[in-house]
Design an enzyme around this catalytic site. Structure first.
Site, PDB file in Angstrom:
ATOM      1  N   LYS A  81       3.625  19.881  14.273  1.00  0.00           N
ATOM      2  CA  LYS A  81       3.091  19.451  15.561  1.00  0.00           C
ATOM      3  C   LYS A  81       2.770  18.168  15.663  1.00  0.00           C
ATOM      4  O   LYS A  81       2.215  17.672  14.836  1.00  0.00           O
ATOM      5  CB  LYS A  81       1.837  20.478  15.727  1.00  0.00           C
ATOM      6  CG  LYS A  81       1.139  20.553  17.175  1.00  0.00           C
ATOM      7  CD  LYS A  81       0.257  21.306  17.137  1.00  0.00           C
ATOM      8  CE  LYS A  81      -0.483  21.750  18.671  1.00  0.00           C
ATOM      9  NZ  LYS A  81      -1.877  22.496  18.337  1.00  0.00           N
ATOM     10  N   SER A 157      -1.093  26.168  21.837  1.00  0.00           N
ATOM     11  CA  SER A 157      -0.492  24.603  22.094  1.00  0.00           C
ATOM     12  C   SER A 157       0.620  24.244  20.944  1.00  0.00           C
ATOM     13  O   SER A 157       1.132  22.955  21.219  1.00  0.00           O
ATOM     14  CB  SER A 157      -1.422  23.410  22.153  1.00  0.00           C
ATOM     15  OG  SER A 157      -2.168  23.490  20.969  1.00  0.00           O
ATOM     16  N   SER A 181      -4.014  28.674  18.934  1.00  0.00           N
ATOM     17  CA  SER A 181      -2.781  27.915  19.161  1.00  0.00           C
ATOM     18  C   SER A 181      -1.580  27.979  18.098  1.00  0.00           C
ATOM     19  O   SER A 181      -0.425  27.570  18.295  1.00  0.00           O
ATOM     20  CB  SER A 181      -2.994  26.534  19.153  1.00  0.00           C
ATOM     21  OG  SER A 181      -3.601  26.192  20.329  1.00  0.00           O
TER      22      SER A 181
END
Lengths: 463, 59
Positions: A81, A157, A181
């Site tokens: 990420k 996310s 997330s």
């Protein structure tokens, strides 16, 4: 020497590279090619580290050829990420504000763990700006897309990381979980995911969102691959004693966790619960709704404090979706935050009481399958729920407890869209979570498939 | 939230923190604060009564 395709997992790649059956360089190049060819369809990556990946892979091949030792994850391509520092790259956390920062001078701790084991970083993935969202809809860099149906969100996310693994671009990706997330994208993309106990994994070099809730986590396509990641990520973990899954006391969570779950979520939960011999009577956590509220308030307050200087001076550059949330977050009364934190301890105690009677608790990971990107409301049990926040309603209450939670991916014959079931254990019992996920995988209850472009095209043509 | 004029609070608190809100920012920000306030109303009062120590956390 045949190069494994995108369906091959972490342990198989590492075994073949270590044994000299396949070249790490070929593996890395194939992953880079897949990333490149899938970018227009999935928008999973914001940065690709081609030179670094090829250099690292060539060095692994050299050491294998020379008979020198290589790490446990030798040659395994992985993505992170885009809030984990990668040495030499700018960590943008889905923003343009951070794009002007200098490149990172070292890898984040979670990345270092992997590269020390000779895994190969391929790049950084798309996310909600500053991790403030559940759908990876990003005004600056575009929405990441779900490989099972590119019209749908992969969740967020950490959506780019999940899309990269589900689409067969890499077999392993790092994410973070503040309110769900990792767990939400794992469910929407049909992946195994793990959020270990709060504080077990070093967050150095990761852009935080909400300090007292942020966890490092990961996605894979098999439970054993997830265990392989965790054993590298957490040097303090122990797998000395095997877990007899048949002896575990299991319950499904009722109340909030069933009232806000749709049919597909409850079907997935029932399948897992029946397989594990869960109690017929659901276990109740009366403070679940309050815990959901507390998690939201804590997240807002901590994010607002973290970004205060940027809110003052640079908020015009924020994603419009995030801007007003962050300004509001900075203005919340301290009283609200303190009330939420006080609730949190009572909530932890309430969960602990359940763990006196049970080893494993189960709950759906999301109320519904991945919605179409841009969806505003979803109907569940006769109520119209606000789609974006409701995505996290079943993960969010559990985060403030800090306990380890895995996601078992579930596919049914009735729907092409995956669902996920949360497997929840007491703090520092990651090995129980991993043992349950592995047992479910061995029994064929969980299903995890690489979502190909062709399958996605066929589905959209027939719908 | 009834004892609380959110819009006035938003303007005053932002000014105090050195956040100079544009006129078109005030209402959306106030709406967000209102939404968080609705969540706060779900935090049971007895928790405050039962636990008066400073926040502490152990997973």
């Amino acid at each position: 020497m045949t190069v494994p395709d995108g369906t091959v997992g972490v342990l198989e790649i590492a075994t073949k590279v270590r044994g000299g059956q396949v070249s790490a360089l070929d593996i890395a190049q194939a992953a880079l090619d897949r990333v490149d060819s899938a970018q227009a369809r999935l928008n999973a990556f914001t940065t690709v580290t081609t030179e670094r990946a090829l250099t690292a892979a060539a060095d692994i091949d050299r050491r294998v050829a020379a008979g020198e030792p290589v790490g446990a994850l030798a040659g395994v391509p992985f993505a992170v990420k885009d809030l984990f520092d990668l040495k030499g790259e700018v960590t943008i956390a889905g923003s343009t504000v951070l794009a002007a920062r200098p490149p990172a001078d070292r890898d984040a701790a979670a990345v270092e763990r992997l590269t020390r084991a000779d895994a190969v970083p391929i790049g950084a993935t798309t996310m909600d700006e500053f991790a403030f969202g559940f759908t990876t809809e990003n005004t600056h860099y575009g929405a990441a897309r779900n490989p099972h149906d590119v019209q749908r969100t992969p969740g967020g996310s950490s959506g780019g990381s999940a899309a990269a693994v589900a689409g067969g671009l890499v077999p392993l990706a790092l994410g973070t979980d503040t309110n769900g997330s990792v767990r939400v994208p794992a469910a929407f993309c049909g992946l195994f995911g793990l959020k270990p106990t709060y504080g077990r994994l070093d967050r150095r070099g990761a852009q935080l969102f909400s300090d007292s809730l942020d966890h490092v986590g990961a996605f894979t396509r098999s439970a054993r691959d997830l265990g392989a990641w965790y054993s590298v990520a957490d040097a303090g973990s122990s797998d000395a004693q095997p877990i007899d899954v048949g002896q575990l006391r299991v319950a499904r969570l009722g109340g909030w966790f069933e009232d806000n779950a749709g049919e597909a979520a409850l079907d997935a939960l029932t399948s897992v619960a029946d397989t594990l011999g869960a109690d017929r009577t659901p276990a109740m956590l009366p403070l679940a709704e309050a815990a959901h509220a507390a998690a939201s308030v804590i997240t807002y307050a901590e994010a607002g404090e973290l970004h205060l200087d940027r809110i003052r001076n640079e908020r015009a550059q924020f994603d419009p979706v995030v801007r007003h949330r962050l300004v509001a977050a900075a203005l919340l009364p301290a009283d609200w935050y303190l009330r939420a934190q006080r609730l949190r301890q009572v909530w932890v105690d309430q969960l602990d009481e359940l763990f006196a009677d049970y080893d494993v608790l189960l709950a759906p990971a999301t109320p519904f399958p991945a919605p179409i990107i841009g969806t505003d409301t979803v109907e569940i049990n006769g109520r119209d729920l606000p789609a974006r926040p409701a995505v996290g309603w079943l993960t969010q209450p559990l985060t403030p407890t800090g306990v380890p939670i895995g996601v078992a991916p579930m596919l049914s014959a009735e729907s092409p869209l995956p669902m996920g079931v949360q497997v929840i254990a007491k703090a520092n019992n990651e090995r129980i979570v991993l043992a349950v996920l592995t047992a479910l995988e061995d029994l064929g209850v969980t299903t995890c498939v690489v979502a190909s472009a062709q399958a996605d095209q066929n589905r959209n043509e027939s719908s | 939230m009834s004892d609380f004029d959110v819009r006035s609070y938003t303007v005053a608190m932002a000014e105090m923190l050195g956040i100079h809100l544009e006129p078109d920012e005030i209402d959306p920000v106030a709406d967000q604060i209102e939404r968080v306030g609705q969540l706060v109303s779900r935090l049971p009062r007895q928790v405050d009564d039962a636990l008066t120590v400073a926040p502490r956390f152990r997973p």
